[in-house]
Structure formats: C-alpha cells, structure tokens
Write a protein that holds these residues in place. Structure first.
Motif, PDB file in Angstrom:
ATOM      1  N   SER A  74       0.832  -1.207   0.000  1.00  0.00           N
ATOM      2  CA  SER A  74       0.000   0.000   0.000  1.00  0.00           C
ATOM      3  C   SER A  74       0.867   1.258   0.000  1.00  0.00           C
ATOM      4  CB  SER A  74      -0.921  -0.004   1.224  1.00  0.00           C
ATOM      5  OG  SER A  74      -1.760   1.130   1.220  1.00  0.00           O
ATOM      6  N   ASP A  75       1.908   1.242   0.842  1.00  0.00           N
ATOM      7  CA  ASP A  75       2.803   2.400   0.906  1.00  0.00           C
ATOM      8  C   ASP A  75       3.582   2.569  -0.398  1.00  0.00           C
ATOM      9  OD1 ASP A  75       1.994   3.018   3.447  1.00  0.00           O
ATOM     10  OD2 ASP A  75       3.679   2.046   4.443  1.00  0.00           O
ATOM     11  N   ALA A  76       3.959   1.447  -1.011  1.00  0.00           N
ATOM     12  CA  ALA A  76       4.709   1.510  -2.258  1.00  0.00           C
ATOM     13  C   ALA A  76       3.868   2.113  -3.384  1.00  0.00           C
ATOM     14  CB  ALA A  76       5.184   0.115  -2.654  1.00  0.00           C
ATOM     15  N   ILE A  77       2.571   1.841  -3.345  1.00  0.00           N
ATOM     16  CA  ILE A  77       1.674   2.350  -4.396  1.00  0.00           C
ATOM     17  C   ILE A  77       1.263   3.787  -4.124  1.00  0.00           C
ATOM     18  CG2 ILE A  77      -0.573   2.061  -5.503  1.00  0.00           C
ATOM     19  CD1 ILE A  77      -0.353  -0.942  -4.841  1.00  0.00           C
ATOM     20  N   TYR A  78       0.821   4.053  -2.890  1.00  0.00           N
ATOM     21  CA  TYR A  78       0.188   5.339  -2.594  1.00  0.00           C
ATOM     22  C   TYR A  78       1.052   6.269  -1.747  1.00  0.00           C
ATOM     23  CZ  TYR A  78      -3.800   2.594  -4.155  1.00  0.00           C
ATOM     24  OH  TYR A  78      -4.645   1.781  -4.883  1.00  0.00           O
ATOM     25  N   SER A  79       2.258   5.825  -1.380  1.00  0.00           N
ATOM     26  CA  SER A  79       3.217   6.553  -0.558  1.00  0.00           C
ATOM     27  C   SER A  79       2.844   6.493   0.927  1.00  0.00           C
ATOM     28  CB  SER A  79       3.371   8.015  -0.997  1.00  0.00           C
ATOM     29  OG  SER A  79       2.295   8.808  -0.569  1.00  0.00           O
ATOM     30  N   VAL A  80       3.805   6.821   1.768  1.00  0.00           N
ATOM     31  CA  VAL A  80       3.643   6.698   3.222  1.00  0.00           C
ATOM     32  C   VAL A  80       2.989   7.960   3.786  1.00  0.00           C
ATOM     33  CG1 VAL A  80       4.851   6.364   5.417  1.00  0.00           C
ATOM     34  CG2 VAL A  80       5.686   5.237   3.328  1.00  0.00           C
ATOM     35  N   GLU A  81       2.017   7.759   4.672  1.00  0.00           N
ATOM     36  CA  GLU A  81       1.376   8.888   5.336  1.00  0.00           C
ATOM     37  C   GLU A  81       2.281   9.410   6.453  1.00  0.00           C
ATOM     38  OE1 GLU A  81      -1.579  10.209   4.409  1.00  0.00           O
ATOM     39  OE2 GLU A  81      -1.515   8.752   2.777  1.00  0.00           O
ATOM     40  N   GLU A  82       2.301  10.709   6.645  1.00  0.00           N
ATOM     41  CA  GLU A  82       3.156  11.310   7.668  1.00  0.00           C
ATOM     42  C   GLU A  82       2.838  10.793   9.058  1.00  0.00           C
ATOM     43  OE1 GLU A  82       3.107  15.530   7.510  1.00  0.00           O
ATOM     44  OE2 GLU A  82       3.930  15.648   5.479  1.00  0.00           O
ATOM     45  N   ASP A  83       1.549  10.564   9.332  1.00  0.00           N
ATOM     46  CA  ASP A  83       1.168  10.092  10.666  1.00  0.00           C
ATOM     47  C   ASP A  83       1.181   8.571  10.775  1.00  0.00           C
ATOM     48  OD1 ASP A  83      -1.046   9.407   9.178  1.00  0.00           O
ATOM     49  OD2 ASP A  83      -2.431  10.760  10.213  1.00  0.00           O
ATOM     50  N   GLY A  84       1.523   7.890   9.681  1.00  0.00           N
ATOM     51  CA  GLY A  84       1.621   6.437   9.715  1.00  0.00           C
ATOM     52  C   GLY A  84       0.305   5.701   9.665  1.00  0.00           C
ATOM     53  N   ARG A  85      -0.792   6.430   9.553  1.00  0.00           N
ATOM     54  CA  ARG A  85      -2.111   5.792   9.532  1.00  0.00           C
ATOM     55  C   ARG A  85      -2.535   5.481   8.097  1.00  0.00           C
ATOM     56  NH1 ARG A  85      -6.382   9.174  12.605  1.00  0.00           N
ATOM     57  NH2 ARG A  85      -5.390  10.917  11.508  1.00  0.00           N
ATOM     58  N   GLU A  93      -7.519  10.404  -0.644  1.00  0.00           N
ATOM     59  CA  GLU A  93      -7.222  11.360  -1.708  1.00  0.00           C
ATOM     60  C   GLU A  93      -6.071  10.850  -2.586  1.00  0.00           C
ATOM     61  OE1 GLU A  93      -8.849  13.947  -2.491  1.00  0.00           O
ATOM     62  OE2 GLU A  93     -10.040  14.518  -0.746  1.00  0.00           O
ATOM     63  N   LYS A  94      -5.054  10.255  -1.971  1.00  0.00           N
ATOM     64  CA  LYS A  94      -3.922   9.728  -2.733  1.00  0.00           C
ATOM     65  C   LYS A  94      -4.354   8.546  -3.593  1.00  0.00           C
ATOM     66  CE  LYS A  94      -0.349  11.266   0.494  1.00  0.00           C
ATOM     67  NZ  LYS A  94       0.637  10.873   1.533  1.00  0.00           N
ATOM     68  N   MET A  95      -5.221   7.715  -3.057  1.00  0.00           N
ATOM     69  CA  MET A  95      -5.722   6.576  -3.819  1.00  0.00           C
ATOM     70  C   MET A  95      -6.494   7.046  -5.051  1.00  0.00           C
ATOM     71  SD  MET A  95      -7.006   4.207  -0.630  1.00  0.00           S
ATOM     72  CE  MET A  95      -7.665   2.868  -1.630  1.00  0.00           C
ATOM     73  N   LEU A  96      -7.377   8.015  -4.850  1.00  0.00           N
ATOM     74  CA  LEU A  96      -8.191   8.518  -5.963  1.00  0.00           C
ATOM     75  C   LEU A  96      -7.320   9.173  -7.030  1.00  0.00           C
ATOM     76  CD1 LEU A  96     -11.187  10.054  -3.972  1.00  0.00           C
ATOM     77  CD2 LEU A  96     -11.247   8.010  -5.405  1.00  0.00           C
ATOM     78  N   SER A  97      -6.378   9.997  -6.609  1.00  0.00           N
ATOM     79  CA  SER A  97      -5.513  10.693  -7.555  1.00  0.00           C
ATOM     80  C   SER A  97      -4.620   9.710  -8.319  1.00  0.00           C
ATOM     81  CB  SER A  97      -4.642  11.726  -6.825  1.00  0.00           C
ATOM     82  OG  SER A  97      -5.436  12.726  -6.241  1.00  0.00           O
ATOM     83  N   TYR A  98      -4.036   8.773  -7.598  1.00  0.00           N
ATOM     84  CA  TYR A  98      -3.144   7.799  -8.226  1.00  0.00           C
ATOM     85  C   TYR A  98      -3.888   6.969  -9.266  1.00  0.00           C
ATOM     86  CZ  TYR A  98      -0.008   3.780  -8.713  1.00  0.00           C
ATOM     87  OH  TYR A  98       0.806   2.784  -9.215  1.00  0.00           O
ATOM     88  N   GLU A  99      -5.031   6.423  -8.882  1.00  0.00           N
ATOM     89  CA  GLU A  99      -5.774   5.546  -9.785  1.00  0.00           C
ATOM     90  C   GLU A  99      -6.309   6.310 -10.994  1.00  0.00           C
ATOM     91  OE1 GLU A  99      -5.557   2.487  -9.548  1.00  0.00           O
ATOM     92  OE2 GLU A  99      -4.877   2.221  -7.483  1.00  0.00           O
ATOM     93  N   TRP A 138     -13.110   5.909   5.019  1.00  0.00           N
ATOM     94  CA  TRP A 138     -13.258   6.969   4.028  1.00  0.00           C
ATOM     95  C   TRP A 138     -13.608   6.344   2.688  1.00  0.00           C
ATOM     96  CZ3 TRP A 138     -13.280  12.121   4.945  1.00  0.00           C
ATOM     97  CH2 TRP A 138     -12.774  12.563   6.179  1.00  0.00           C
ATOM     98  N   VAL A 139     -14.568   6.942   2.014  1.00  0.00           N
ATOM     99  CA  VAL A 139     -15.062   6.424   0.736  1.00  0.00           C
ATOM    100  C   VAL A 139     -15.142   7.588  -0.247  1.00  0.00           C
ATOM    101  CG1 VAL A 139     -16.921   5.175  -0.432  1.00  0.00           C
ATOM    102  CG2 VAL A 139     -16.452   4.732   1.995  1.00  0.00           C
ATOM    103  N   GLY A 140     -14.770   7.353  -1.509  1.00  0.00           N
ATOM    104  CA  GLY A 140     -14.835   8.460  -2.464  1.00  0.00           C
ATOM    105  C   GLY A 140     -14.816   8.008  -3.905  1.00  0.00           C
ATOM    106  N   ILE A 141     -15.134   8.941  -4.777  1.00  0.00           N
ATOM    107  CA  ILE A 141     -15.106   8.686  -6.212  1.00  0.00           C
ATOM    108  C   ILE A 141     -14.685   9.954  -6.955  1.00  0.00           C
ATOM    109  CG2 ILE A 141     -17.585   9.187  -6.445  1.00  0.00           C
ATOM    110  CD1 ILE A 141     -17.639   7.155  -8.768  1.00  0.00           C
TER     111      ILE A 141
END
Length: 485
Positions: A74-85, A93-99, A138-141
């Motif tokens: 997950s981190d390799a695809i979407y990068s590491v979150e600063e807070d580690g969560r 937001e990173k998932m939506l933008s990346y995909e 969190w859910v989004g499109i």
C-alpha cells in the motif's frame, strides 16, 4: 453534453429513482458502455466491485480492481502517510488521484473517445476482535460525466454501527454501489444523491458524518448545506466545517483536544458572543495550563435553533455560518437539544478537559427539569452526565431589567434545584467570568436583528469588526438598507 441522459432503464427497475435494487444499479452502470473505471478497496475486502462482477457485463465497467492489503504494498503504491495511519482522508485522496492518473495514462483517449472515466476508492477499518472499536472509513469517487471533462469528486466519512465484520463489509459494498450510481445518475441533485446513499441501508447500520463535493459538476454546491442536510435527515448527530467552509471530520478536530464550546443562535454574532468566547478561553487555558494547539474552540448551533416556521431556512443558516467563518471560527451543527448530549458527544473523541461558555439564560435552561422528562433519572441523571469528568461552565453575566448585574452568586434558580446548583457552584464547576465588558452587557442579538431589518442606526457598533459591513454588502438577515458601494 452529459452522456447519461438517454441511458437504458432496466425492465426490472420499475422505478429507477426510488431505490432500484442494488444489483440493478450495478447492472445499469455496467450496461452503459461509456462508463469505465477502477476500484481500489483497502480494509474490508473488495465488497463494492463484487456487486458489479455479479451483476454481469462488468468487463464494460471495470478496468481494474485492486486491494492492497499489505501495508508495504500500500505504501509503495500510494506513498507513506506522515502520521503512519491508513484509514485517513489523506490516504483516500492519494488513492483517488493515483488511480485516476494511471487510468488516463494507460487508456488511450483516441481509442476511447466517448468514455467517462472514474476511480472509486475506500480505506476502512472494520470492527476489531474485542469489539471495542466498531470501525470507520473513508469512501470516495473521482469521475467524469462526459469524456475529457475535468474530474469531479465526492468524498465521505462513515462510522459503522453494526457489531459484526461481515455485516459491515456487506454494508460497505452497498454504500459503494449507491455512491457510484449516484455520481453518474444523480450528480445534478446532490441532496437526492445523499439520500440515495442509504438505499437498502438503515441508519442503524452506518453513519455518514462528513461529506464534500468538489469539481466542475459541483461548482454551485455549498458543502455547509450538505453537512446541514446530513444532520437534518438523521444521518449523523453532528457535523463541523472550518473557516473555509469545507466539511471537517469531528474526530479529527476533537481528538484528544481540550474543548471549549459556545452554543448560540448567532443571528447575528455579536460583540458579547466574541467577548464571552475570548474571556472563557483565556480562563480555560490559564486554569488548565493549556497551549493553543491543545485546545479546540467550537461555535455550536443546534438544529432546533435553525428551525423557522417548521422547517430550516437554509439561507438564514448560511448567513450565520458566513459571519462565524469570517471570524475564523469552527462551526458545529448538532441535533443535541440538551447540553449533556453535547458533552457526551465530545467525550467520544477526547479524554481531556471539556468546558462550556454561556450566558445566564443558558444555565437556567440546564437546571430546568422540564427538559429531562425523557430520562428515568430526570434532572439528576442529566446533571450527572453533564458535569462528569470535572466539566466546567464559564458563566458570562447579564443585566436584569433594573440594571443589576446577574451572575452565579445571585442567580435565582427554582427552589427544588437550589441545593444541586449550590453543589456544582461550590465544586467550582460553575465559574463566573470576571473580566466582562459592562458597557455591552445589554447587547441583545434579537434587538440588533430588528434594528438592522428596520434600518435603524446604531446596531453596527454592537457587532465584531467587519460583520456589519458583510451584512450590508450581502443583504444578510433581510437587511434592507443601502448597500455599500
């Protein structure tokens, strides 16, 4: 031109706008050859895309489905979150933008001239084994309503209420289908879209406590009204938005913070409201040795305070919100009529200090037994819940009809609750604000409202700096005077 106007209506879908079956929703999307996108689901299985696979014809809709469960992947695809969560808005937001970016890069537009692309994502945590934390997500499109147009986006936060992980997974899947279907077929009516998120779901299954619309399709949508809509329709107990008008997740605002809350109508916000806030905050911080970053200040408006003639006046609500936001305040809308429900709500997110700032009328309401007939323990139960964990009230004085200052020392409460009142006063849970402004104690929002609506002189000086100008420039609260040039 949007490509979803003259779409196929399924034979089995007798009333497409009134809760079509989940399978029919998925199939309608699948049979629209112009809808194509990706599904990225983390934390509760691939529950949303499963409905599209089962409905049939999914090869016309699903470009890719991914579930990056392993944290390293997950981190390799979407990068590491600063807070580690991982279950955060930032991760979504990173998932939506990346995909969305990958979709655009890998599918040649010349070969897909009529395709409207989308990326659906969720990142969730279902109930833990100890059943201590029910889970949230969190859910989004991100999506287009026609080929090549800029992307619009819908993001929301959910709280699971069910106590079984399998049930939560099924609920998430249904919600995801409702969101995707709503994005394509109901984006012209955001309120209808929000309603449809609960198609084939119950409010006892899931709570939506934050939602944001952005992008060209929602350029005219005010997210504060969408937040208000959630509370009004019982989808959540409370919502918050910041000075920028963007919906904020209450858990993020309140988590492990010391909280000072002010309840009011703020119609309009007055210099007394602001002095009450600053004086209480100063006392709150000094008594508890707090820094600004440790404290959250909330201006709360109850739903009942927004009701006018049996319904909510949305324009009036926005007027109040605009003024509070211009002063840099975080605004909360709740359905908590009783104060103890408000402090209980805060207690879900923090174990730190909680305090309320109010005027004399507010504390009289707290000790009025008529508000607690629904409790088996009546007033005693309500006060026990309200004043738990050393919760404090900072009381701002007022003037009576004879011009006498009324504070906690000479306030007259009902004889039947007098000893209770004295107990909390003695216990230093009712504290007078001493540095009040004597010259403004007679300022009353109702009088100001009447004066500005009748275009009388003098009301401007009773409001915080800049507020009168906003009222005049924008004609707020039915102001009929001369507009400023």
């Amino acid at each position: 031109m949007e490509i979803f106007k003259e779409d196929l209506v399924l034979q089995g879908d007798r009333n497409i706008e009134h809760q079509p079956a989940i399978q029919d929703k998925a199939l309608r999307v699948n049979l629209n050859s112009n809808i194509y996108g990706t599904f990225a689901e983390i934390g509760a299985g691939q529950e949303t895309v499963r409905h599209f696979f089962r409905a049939g014809g999914s090869s016309k809709t699903v470009a890719k489905a991914i579930s990056a469960y392993d944290k390293v992947f997950s981190d390799a695809i979407y990068s590491v979150e600063e807070d580690g969560r991982y279950v955060t808005e930032s991760r979504l937001e990173k998932m939506l933008s990346y995909e969305s970016d990958k979709l655009e890069k890998r599918l040649v537009r010349q070969s897909n001239p009529n395709k409207a692309f989308f990326s659906y994502a969720n990142t969730v945590a279902t109930i833990d084994y100890a059943k201590k934390h029910k889970g949230h997500g969190w859910v989004g499109i991100m999506f287009q309503s026609s080929a090549n147009e800029p992307y619009s986006k819908i993001t929301l936060h959910i709280q699971f209420k069910e106590t079984d992980s399998k049930l939560q997974q099924e609920t998430l899947g249904i919600l995801g289908v409702n969101l995707i279907y709503g994005a394509f077929y109901q984006h012209h009516d955001p309120k209808k879209l929000i309603h449809s998120l609960y198609d084939h779901l119950d409010k006892d299954q899931i709570e939506i406590d934050s939602i944001n619309f952005c992008g060209p399709l929602f350029a005219k949508v005010d997210n504060r009204l969408m937040s208000l809509f959630l509370v009004k329709n019982g989808m959540t107990d409370a919502v918050m938005f910041g000075p920028d008008g963007v919906s904020q997740l209450p858990a993020n605002v309140l988590f492990r913070k010391n909280i000072l809350a002010l309840r009011g109508s703020f119609r309009p916000v007055t210099i007394v409201n602001m002095h009450m806030y600053t004086s209480a905050l100063d006392k709150f911080k000094k008594q508890n040795n707090l820094q600004d970053h440790q404290t959250a200040v909330i201006f709360e408006i109850t739903l009942s305070n927004l009701l006018m003639q049996g319904d909510i006046d949305e324009t009036d609500f926005l007027h109040r919100a605009d003024l509070l936001c211009s002063l840099g305040q975080t605004v909360m809308i709740s359905n908590f009529q009783e104060y103890y429900k408000l402090t209980q709500y805060f207690g879900q997110y923090t174990d730190q200090r909680i305090a309320l700032s109010m005027g004399v009328s507010g504390i009289l309401n707290i000790f009025d037994q008529k508000y607690y007939t629904n409790l088996s323990g009546n007033l005693l139960e309500a006060l026990g819940k309200l004043f738990r964990n050393e919760m404090k009230i900072y009381l701002y004085p007022t003037l009576d009809q004879d011009g006498q200052i009324i504070d906690s020392t000479n306030l007259k409460v009902d004889i039947r609750v007098k000893e209770l009142y004295k107990y909390f006063k003695k216990n230093q849970q009712i504290i007078d604000i001493q540095n009040y402004d004597l010259d403004t104690l007679d300022v009353n929002a109702r009088d100001i409202l009447k004066q500005l609506q009748e275009n009388k002189d003098g009301w401007e000086s009773k409001l915080p700096i800049g507020i009168a100008q906003m009222i005049k420039e924008n004609g707020l609260f039915d102001y009929k005077g001369q507009s400023l040039e």
